[in-house]
Motif scaffolding. Structure first.
Motif, PDB file in Angstrom:
ATOM      1  N   THR A  66     -38.188 -22.597 -98.117  1.00 10.75           N
ATOM      2  CA  THR A  66     -38.295 -23.503 -99.264  1.00 10.75           C
ATOM      3  C   THR A  66     -37.667 -22.939-100.530  1.00 10.75           C
ATOM      4  O   THR A  66     -37.401 -23.672-101.478  1.00 10.75           O
ATOM      5  N   LYS A  67     -37.409 -21.616-100.525  1.00  7.57           N
ATOM      6  CA  LYS A  67     -36.835 -20.974-101.704  1.00  7.57           C
ATOM      7  C   LYS A  67     -35.306 -20.897-101.641  1.00  7.57           C
ATOM      8  O   LYS A  67     -34.603 -21.411-102.504  1.00  7.57           O
ATOM      9  N   CYS A  68     -34.780 -20.253-100.588  1.00  9.37           N
ATOM     10  CA  CYS A  68     -33.330 -20.052-100.513  1.00  9.37           C
ATOM     11  C   CYS A  68     -32.634 -21.061 -99.601  1.00  9.37           C
ATOM     12  O   CYS A  68     -31.406 -21.056 -99.478  1.00  9.37           O
ATOM     13  N   LYS A  69     -33.424 -21.927 -98.917  1.00 17.16           N
ATOM     14  CA  LYS A  69     -32.903 -22.993 -98.041  1.00 17.16           C
ATOM     15  C   LYS A  69     -32.211 -22.468 -96.786  1.00 17.16           C
ATOM     16  O   LYS A  69     -31.490 -23.207 -96.118  1.00 17.16           O
ATOM     17  N   PHE A  70     -32.445 -21.200 -96.444  1.00 13.74           N
ATOM     18  CA  PHE A  70     -31.841 -20.643 -95.228  1.00 13.74           C
ATOM     19  C   PHE A  70     -32.562 -21.192 -94.000  1.00 13.74           C
ATOM     20  O   PHE A  70     -33.786 -21.275 -93.964  1.00 13.74           O
ATOM     21  N   LYS A  71     -31.779 -21.556 -92.981  1.00 15.09           N
ATOM     22  CA  LYS A  71     -32.338 -22.065 -91.733  1.00 15.09           C
ATOM     23  C   LYS A  71     -32.306 -20.978 -90.663  1.00 15.09           C
ATOM     24  O   LYS A  71     -31.326 -20.250 -90.545  1.00 15.09           O
ATOM     25  N   PHE A  72     -33.369 -20.889 -89.883  1.00 11.29           N
ATOM     26  CA  PHE A  72     -33.395 -19.932 -88.778  1.00 11.29           C
ATOM     27  C   PHE A  72     -34.259 -20.489 -87.653  1.00 11.29           C
ATOM     28  O   PHE A  72     -35.150 -21.312 -87.859  1.00 11.29           O
ATOM     29  N   LYS A  73     -33.978 -20.003 -86.448  1.00 11.44           N
ATOM     30  CA  LYS A  73     -34.637 -20.522 -85.246  1.00 11.44           C
ATOM     31  C   LYS A  73     -35.666 -19.515 -84.730  1.00 11.44           C
ATOM     32  O   LYS A  73     -35.409 -18.312 -84.686  1.00 11.44           O
ATOM     33  N   ILE A  74     -36.833 -20.023 -84.324  1.00  7.46           N
ATOM     34  CA  ILE A  74     -37.879 -19.217 -83.696  1.00  7.46           C
ATOM     35  C   ILE A  74     -38.013 -19.673 -82.245  1.00  7.46           C
ATOM     36  O   ILE A  74     -38.272 -20.843 -81.974  1.00  7.46           O
ATOM     37  N   GLN A  75     -37.834 -18.732 -81.297  1.00  6.71           N
ATOM     38  CA  GLN A  75     -37.907 -19.051 -79.879  1.00  6.71           C
ATOM     39  C   GLN A  75     -39.321 -18.811 -79.347  1.00  6.71           C
ATOM     40  O   GLN A  75     -40.031 -17.916 -79.795  1.00  6.71           O
ATOM     41  N   ASP A  93     -42.107 -15.622 -71.375  1.00  6.13           N
ATOM     42  CA  ASP A  93     -42.731 -14.705 -70.427  1.00  6.13           C
ATOM     43  C   ASP A  93     -44.250 -14.837 -70.421  1.00  6.13           C
ATOM     44  O   ASP A  93     -44.919 -14.352 -69.496  1.00  6.13           O
ATOM     45  N   LEU A  94     -44.817 -15.477 -71.429  1.00  2.00           N
ATOM     46  CA  LEU A  94     -46.257 -15.673 -71.484  1.00  2.00           C
ATOM     47  C   LEU A  94     -46.676 -16.797 -70.549  1.00  2.00           C
ATOM     48  O   LEU A  94     -45.901 -17.715 -70.283  1.00  2.00           O
ATOM     49  N   GLN A  95     -47.913 -16.737 -70.065  1.00  2.00           N
ATOM     50  CA  GLN A  95     -48.389 -17.785 -69.172  1.00  2.00           C
ATOM     51  C   GLN A  95     -48.477 -19.115 -69.913  1.00  2.00           C
ATOM     52  O   GLN A  95     -48.242 -20.176 -69.333  1.00  2.00           O
ATOM     53  N   ASN A  96     -48.836 -19.063 -71.183  1.00  2.00           N
ATOM     54  CA  ASN A  96     -48.833 -20.268 -72.017  1.00  2.00           C
ATOM     55  C   ASN A  96     -47.898 -20.026 -73.200  1.00  2.00           C
ATOM     56  O   ASN A  96     -48.323 -19.585 -74.267  1.00  2.00           O
ATOM     57  N   PRO A  97     -46.594 -20.288 -73.016  1.00  2.00           N
ATOM     58  CA  PRO A  97     -45.612 -19.992 -74.060  1.00  2.00           C
ATOM     59  C   PRO A  97     -45.942 -20.697 -75.368  1.00  2.00           C
ATOM     60  O   PRO A  97     -46.349 -21.860 -75.388  1.00  2.00           O
ATOM     61  N   SER A  98     -45.777 -19.976 -76.457  1.00  2.00           N
ATOM     62  CA  SER A  98     -46.046 -20.546 -77.771  1.00  2.00           C
ATOM     63  C   SER A  98     -45.025 -20.022 -78.770  1.00  2.00           C
ATOM     64  O   SER A  98     -44.329 -19.037 -78.509  1.00  2.00           O
ATOM     65  N   ILE A  99     -44.941 -20.678 -79.902  1.00  2.37           N
ATOM     66  CA  ILE A  99     -44.002 -20.289 -80.955  1.00  2.37           C
ATOM     67  C   ILE A  99     -44.805 -19.784 -82.146  1.00  2.37           C
ATOM     68  O   ILE A  99     -45.651 -20.503 -82.692  1.00  2.37           O
ATOM     69  N   SER A 100     -44.551 -18.576 -82.546  1.00  2.00           N
ATOM     70  CA  SER A 100     -45.269 -17.991 -83.673  1.00  2.00           C
ATOM     71  C   SER A 100     -44.705 -18.506 -84.991  1.00  2.00           C
ATOM     72  O   SER A 100     -43.496 -18.728 -85.128  1.00  2.00           O
ATOM     73  N   THR A 101     -45.582 -18.688 -85.964  1.00  2.05           N
ATOM     74  CA  THR A 101     -45.172 -19.149 -87.288  1.00  2.05           C
ATOM     75  C   THR A 101     -44.545 -17.991 -88.060  1.00  2.05           C
ATOM     76  O   THR A 101     -45.100 -16.889 -88.089  1.00  2.05           O
ATOM     77  N   SER A 143     -42.779 -19.132 -97.513  1.00  2.00           N
ATOM     78  CA  SER A 143     -43.050 -20.568 -97.427  1.00  2.00           C
ATOM     79  C   SER A 143     -41.880 -21.252 -96.706  1.00  2.00           C
ATOM     80  O   SER A 143     -40.716 -21.117 -97.115  1.00  2.00           O
ATOM     81  N   PHE A 144     -42.198 -21.969 -95.620  1.00 10.22           N
ATOM     82  CA  PHE A 144     -41.143 -22.553 -94.782  1.00 10.22           C
ATOM     83  C   PHE A 144     -41.510 -23.967 -94.371  1.00 10.22           C
ATOM     84  O   PHE A 144     -42.684 -24.334 -94.286  1.00 10.22           O
ATOM     85  N   THR A 145     -40.474 -24.739 -94.100  1.00  9.53           N
ATOM     86  CA  THR A 145     -40.631 -26.101 -93.604  1.00  9.53           C
ATOM     87  C   THR A 145     -40.069 -26.200 -92.200  1.00  9.53           C
ATOM     88  O   THR A 145     -38.943 -25.756 -91.953  1.00  9.53           O
ATOM     89  N   CYS A 146     -40.851 -26.755 -91.282  1.00  8.64           N
ATOM     90  CA  CYS A 146     -40.379 -26.950 -89.914  1.00  8.64           C
ATOM     91  C   CYS A 146     -39.544 -28.230 -89.863  1.00  8.64           C
ATOM     92  O   CYS A 146     -40.008 -29.303 -90.268  1.00  8.64           O
ATOM     93  N   LEU A 147     -38.312 -28.130 -89.380  1.00  8.11           N
ATOM     94  CA  LEU A 147     -37.415 -29.278 -89.296  1.00  8.11           C
ATOM     95  C   LEU A 147     -37.677 -30.008 -87.972  1.00  8.11           C
ATOM     96  O   LEU A 147     -37.249 -29.581 -86.898  1.00  8.11           O
ATOM     97  N   GLU A 148     -38.422 -31.107 -88.067  1.00  7.50           N
ATOM     98  CA  GLU A 148     -38.898 -31.807 -86.877  1.00  7.50           C
ATOM     99  C   GLU A 148     -37.760 -32.294 -85.991  1.00  7.50           C
ATOM    100  O   GLU A 148     -37.857 -32.271 -84.764  1.00  7.50           O
ATOM    101  N   ASN A 149     -36.670 -32.738 -86.586  1.00 11.23           N
ATOM    102  CA  ASN A 149     -35.569 -33.303 -85.790  1.00 11.23           C
ATOM    103  C   ASN A 149     -34.709 -32.243 -85.113  1.00 11.23           C
ATOM    104  O   ASN A 149     -33.768 -32.573 -84.386  1.00 11.23           O
ATOM    105  N   GLU A 150     -35.035 -30.954 -85.326  1.00  5.22           N
ATOM    106  CA  GLU A 150     -34.268 -29.887 -84.693  1.00  5.22           C
ATOM    107  C   GLU A 150     -35.108 -29.074 -83.707  1.00  5.22           C
ATOM    108  O   GLU A 150     -34.725 -27.982 -83.304  1.00  5.22           O
TER     109      GLU A 150
END
Length: 254
Positions: free
Chosen positions: A175-184, A188-196, A212-219
């Protein structure tokens, strides 16, 4: 060729440091391999021809795959092939990026062909010829030292779970510098999840300290997912209970 490959896998890998090669150098090396025409399938097509066929497909939402022969890769670049066998989790992503880059090049040269497909996974073949360092006789022969390496083990599928929708990646924007990055997701976990995310992953010279970050729903990235239970074959458990393991299958393997 096979004798040389076995020597490479058994004795030369400790000499190779996967982090000594920069990410863009991995991608460039894989692009050269794909475009070299070194790998020819039984029907006479090379990897570029296979990518052209994928581009011509109508449905962009489908999952596609490309078969990459480990023997051809080792023959083209011994160091690259050996690193892929010993560090697949780290190296396969660069091969996938190279496939996407070559696909974009082909489309730019002939845009009338179709469209660039966003999901093209790698399916490795030829592992059965790489000796005992890769081939395991049964599930009970697996050891902790095999974790994170390319392994071939045979078994019988005894149970399959339902096909589920897996969220495999999210794209966040600072929300500050507008940089976009991907979290995979950790598959390998039995119940794969994405950490914030907790810190900004901006690559700019001036570090951004925002949390402070915004999740881009359409991506968001999703894929088909299925859990499969594999059991040792009967010839390996005459005198003891059969061992089993769970595998996660996704995309076109489901």
């Amino acid at each position: 060729l096979q004798f040389a490959i076995l020597n490479t896998l058994a004795g030369m890998c400790p000499l190779y440091d996967p982090t000594a090669i920069l990410p863009h150098e991995y991608v460039e090396a894989f692009e050269k391999f794909i475009e070299s025409g070194r790998q020819i399938s039984q029907d006479g097509r090379d990897l570029v021809s296979c990518l052209e066929d994928i581009i011509q497909e109508d449905d962009r939402s489908m999952c596609f795959h490309i078969e990459v022969c480990l023997l051809s890769l080792l023959d083209f670049n011994q160091q690259l092939g050996t690193l892929l066998v010993h560090y697949p989790d780290y190296i396969l992503g660069f091969l996938s990026t190279a496939l996407m880059n070559v696909q974009k090049k082909l489309f730019e040269q002939s845009p009338y062909l179709g469209s660039v497909k966003p999901i093209v996974s790698v399916r490795l073949k030829g592992a059965s010829l790489l000796g005992d360092s890769v081939n395991k006789t049964c599930i009970s022969s697996l050891r902790s030292a095999d974790a994170g390496r390319l392994i071939l083990v045979r078994g019988t599928v005894v149970r399959t779970g339902p096909v589920k929708l897996l969220e495999c990646a999210r794209v966040y924007q600072c929300t500050k510098c507008k940089f976009k990055f991907k979290i995979q997701a950790d598959l390998d976990l039995q119940n794969p999840s994405i950490s914030t995310p907790t810190v900004c992953r901006s690559t700019d010279a001036k570090t951004c300290k925002s949390n402070s970050f915004t999740c881009l729903e359409n991506e968001r990235e999703t894929r088909d997912y299925q859990e499969v239970k594999i059991q040792e074959q009967e010839i390996h458990f005459d005198t003891f209970l059969p061992l089993s393991l769970f595998e996660h299958w996704n995309d076109e393997s489901v």
